[in-house]
Design a protein around this motif. Structure first.
Motif, PDB file in Angstrom:
ATOM      1  N   SER A 116      -8.297  17.263 -13.633  1.00  9.03           N
ATOM      2  CA  SER A 116      -7.808  16.345 -12.607  1.00  9.03           C
ATOM      3  C   SER A 116      -6.293  16.291 -12.642  1.00  9.03           C
ATOM      4  O   SER A 116      -5.693  16.353 -13.721  1.00  9.03           O
ATOM      5  CB  SER A 116      -8.383  14.952 -12.843  1.00  9.03           C
ATOM      6  OG  SER A 116      -7.845  14.015 -11.935  1.00  9.03           O
ATOM      7  N   ALA A 117      -5.698  16.160 -11.468  1.00 10.82           N
ATOM      8  CA  ALA A 117      -4.248  16.046 -11.389  1.00 10.82           C
ATOM      9  C   ALA A 117      -3.880  14.974 -10.378  1.00 10.82           C
ATOM     10  O   ALA A 117      -4.390  14.968  -9.249  1.00 10.82           O
ATOM     11  CB  ALA A 117      -3.619  17.374 -11.002  1.00 10.82           C
ATOM     12  N   ASP A 118      -3.006  14.103 -10.805  1.00  8.82           N
ATOM     13  CA  ASP A 118      -2.418  13.071  -9.941  1.00  8.82           C
ATOM     14  C   ASP A 118      -1.104  13.651  -9.448  1.00  8.82           C
ATOM     15  O   ASP A 118      -0.154  13.739 -10.221  1.00  8.82           O
ATOM     16  CB  ASP A 118      -2.222  11.802 -10.749  1.00  8.82           C
ATOM     17  CG  ASP A 118      -1.407  10.750 -10.011  1.00  8.82           C
ATOM     18  OD1 ASP A 118      -1.011   9.757 -10.652  1.00  8.82           O
ATOM     19  OD2 ASP A 118      -1.152  10.925  -8.802  1.00  8.82           O
TER      20      ASP A 118
ATOM     21  N   SER B 175       5.316  17.307  -6.574  1.00  6.84           N
ATOM     22  CA  SER B 175       5.487  16.783  -7.933  1.00  6.84           C
ATOM     23  C   SER B 175       4.120  16.481  -8.542  1.00  6.84           C
ATOM     24  O   SER B 175       3.174  16.184  -7.833  1.00  6.84           O
ATOM     25  CB  SER B 175       6.347  15.522  -7.931  1.00  6.84           C
ATOM     26  OG  SER B 175       5.718  14.494  -7.199  1.00  6.84           O
ATOM     27  N   VAL B 176       4.065  16.593  -9.860  1.00  6.76           N
ATOM     28  CA  VAL B 176       2.826  16.326 -10.596  1.00  6.76           C
ATOM     29  C   VAL B 176       3.052  15.171 -11.558  1.00  6.76           C
ATOM     30  O   VAL B 176       4.019  15.174 -12.312  1.00  6.76           O
ATOM     31  CB  VAL B 176       2.355  17.563 -11.373  1.00  6.76           C
ATOM     32  CG1 VAL B 176       1.048  17.250 -12.126  1.00  6.76           C
ATOM     33  CG2 VAL B 176       2.144  18.750 -10.435  1.00  6.76           C
ATOM     34  N   ASN B 177       2.195  14.207 -11.521  1.00  5.82           N
ATOM     35  CA  ASN B 177       2.276  13.075 -12.435  1.00  5.82           C
ATOM     36  C   ASN B 177       1.339  13.349 -13.613  1.00  5.82           C
ATOM     37  O   ASN B 177       1.540  14.268 -14.374  1.00  5.82           O
ATOM     38  CB  ASN B 177       1.959  11.782 -11.711  1.00  5.82           C
ATOM     39  CG  ASN B 177       2.926  11.557 -10.567  1.00  5.82           C
ATOM     40  OD1 ASN B 177       4.139  11.502 -10.758  1.00  5.82           O
ATOM     41  ND2 ASN B 177       2.402  11.455  -9.367  1.00  5.82           N
ATOM     42  N   ALA B 178       0.296  12.611 -13.736  1.00  7.35           N
ATOM     43  CA  ALA B 178      -0.624  12.823 -14.849  1.00  7.35           C
ATOM     44  C   ALA B 178      -1.588  13.973 -14.558  1.00  7.35           C
ATOM     45  O   ALA B 178      -1.941  14.240 -13.411  1.00  7.35           O
ATOM     46  CB  ALA B 178      -1.414  11.555 -15.132  1.00  7.35           C
TER      47      ALA B 178
ATOM     48  N   ARG C 290       0.715  10.797  -2.451  1.00  7.65           N
ATOM     49  CA  ARG C 290       0.188  11.028  -3.793  1.00  7.65           C
ATOM     50  C   ARG C 290      -1.331  10.877  -3.766  1.00  7.65           C
ATOM     51  O   ARG C 290      -1.866   9.967  -3.128  1.00  7.65           O
ATOM     52  CB  ARG C 290       0.821  10.010  -4.738  1.00  7.65           C
ATOM     53  CG  ARG C 290       0.489  10.160  -6.187  1.00  7.65           C
ATOM     54  CD  ARG C 290       1.369   9.190  -6.989  1.00  7.65           C
ATOM     55  NE  ARG C 290       0.914   9.022  -8.345  1.00  7.65           N
ATOM     56  CZ  ARG C 290       1.537   8.258  -9.245  1.00  7.65           C
ATOM     57  NH1 ARG C 290       2.640   7.627  -8.900  1.00  7.65           N
ATOM     58  NH2 ARG C 290       1.077   8.146 -10.459  1.00  7.65           N
ATOM     59  N   ALA C 291      -2.029  11.773  -4.490  1.00  6.52           N
ATOM     60  CA  ALA C 291      -3.489  11.726  -4.497  1.00  6.52           C
ATOM     61  C   ALA C 291      -4.023  12.408  -5.748  1.00  6.52           C
ATOM     62  O   ALA C 291      -3.291  13.105  -6.458  1.00  6.52           O
ATOM     63  CB  ALA C 291      -4.058  12.406  -3.251  1.00  6.52           C
ATOM     64  N   ASP C 292      -5.302  12.187  -6.013  1.00  5.70           N
ATOM     65  CA  ASP C 292      -5.985  12.848  -7.131  1.00  5.70           C
ATOM     66  C   ASP C 292      -6.679  14.105  -6.617  1.00  5.70           C
ATOM     67  O   ASP C 292      -7.353  14.078  -5.594  1.00  5.70           O
ATOM     68  CB  ASP C 292      -7.022  11.921  -7.751  1.00  5.70           C
ATOM     69  CG  ASP C 292      -6.392  10.761  -8.491  1.00  5.70           C
ATOM     70  OD1 ASP C 292      -7.016   9.684  -8.541  1.00  5.70           O
ATOM     71  OD2 ASP C 292      -5.281  10.933  -9.013  1.00  5.70           O
ATOM     72  N   TYR C 293      -6.501  15.174  -7.357  1.00  2.00           N
ATOM     73  CA  TYR C 293      -7.145  16.437  -7.037  1.00  2.00           C
ATOM     74  C   TYR C 293      -8.019  16.854  -8.206  1.00  2.00           C
ATOM     75  O   TYR C 293      -7.704  16.537  -9.372  1.00  2.00           O
ATOM     76  CB  TYR C 293      -6.102  17.525  -6.751  1.00  2.00           C
ATOM     77  CG  TYR C 293      -5.333  17.299  -5.467  1.00  2.00           C
ATOM     78  CD1 TYR C 293      -4.259  16.413  -5.439  1.00  2.00           C
ATOM     79  CD2 TYR C 293      -5.689  17.961  -4.289  1.00  2.00           C
ATOM     80  CE1 TYR C 293      -3.560  16.188  -4.268  1.00  2.00           C
ATOM     81  CE2 TYR C 293      -4.979  17.741  -3.121  1.00  2.00           C
ATOM     82  CZ  TYR C 293      -3.917  16.858  -3.110  1.00  2.00           C
ATOM     83  OH  TYR C 293      -3.228  16.642  -1.953  1.00  2.00           O
TER      84      TYR C 293
END
Length: 120
Positions: A96-98, A30-33, A106-109
Motif C-alpha cells: 500500500s502507498a499513500d 509525492s509519496v508519503n507512507a 492524495r489517495a491510497d493505492y
C-alpha cells in the motif's frame, strides 16, 4: 495512472526468509507512507508494517523482531524482509502507498497481492 507491483512471494519452510518488494510507478508527485498488509484465509486484512517518508515505522506485534520494512525513496520502492517465518505468516501480502499522483489529490493505492506460504 499509478501502479504498485509486488514481487518476492513464494513457498518457504518454517524458519526461512523471504524478501518482498513493491515498486510504485506512473505519474507520481509525492509519496508519503508505504506499507504492507496481509490477509490470511478466513481472517481480516491486517497491517504488517508501515514506513513514513521521514522514516517512522510501525509493526504488528506478531512480526516485531522478525520483519523489517525499508524503502528506496528514489525508486518509490518499499521492501519487507521477513525472517524466522512461521506457518501463521501464511497469507496474501499487499503493498500500500499513500501518495499524491500528478494532477490528483492524495489517495491510497494498492498492489495486486503476492502469496506467501510457510509450510514444511
Amino acid at each position: 495512472q499509478v501502479q504498485l507491483v509486488e514481487s518476492g512471494g513464494g513457498l518457504v519452510q518454517p524458519g526461512g526468509s523471504l524478501r518482498l518488494s513493491c515498486a510504485a510507478s506512473g505519474s507520481i508527485f509525492s509519496v508519503n507512507a508505504m506499507g504492507w498488509y496481509r490477509r490470511a484465509p478466513g481472517k481480516q486484512r491486517e497491517l504488517v508494517a508501515a514506513l513514513t517518508s521521514v522514516g517512522r515505522t510501525n509493526y504488528a506485534d506478531s512480526v516485531k523482531g522478525r520483519f523489517t520494512i525499508s524503502r528506496d525513496n528514489a525508486k518509490n520502492t518499499v521492501y519487507l524482509q521477513m525472517n524466522s517465518l512461521k506457518p501463521e505468516d501464511t497469507a496474501v501480502y499487499y503493498c500500500s502507498a499513500d501518495l499524491k499522483a500528478t494532477g490528483r489529490g492524495r489517495a491510497d493505492y494498492w498492489g495486486q497481492g503476492t502469496q506467501v506460504t510457510v509450510s514444511s
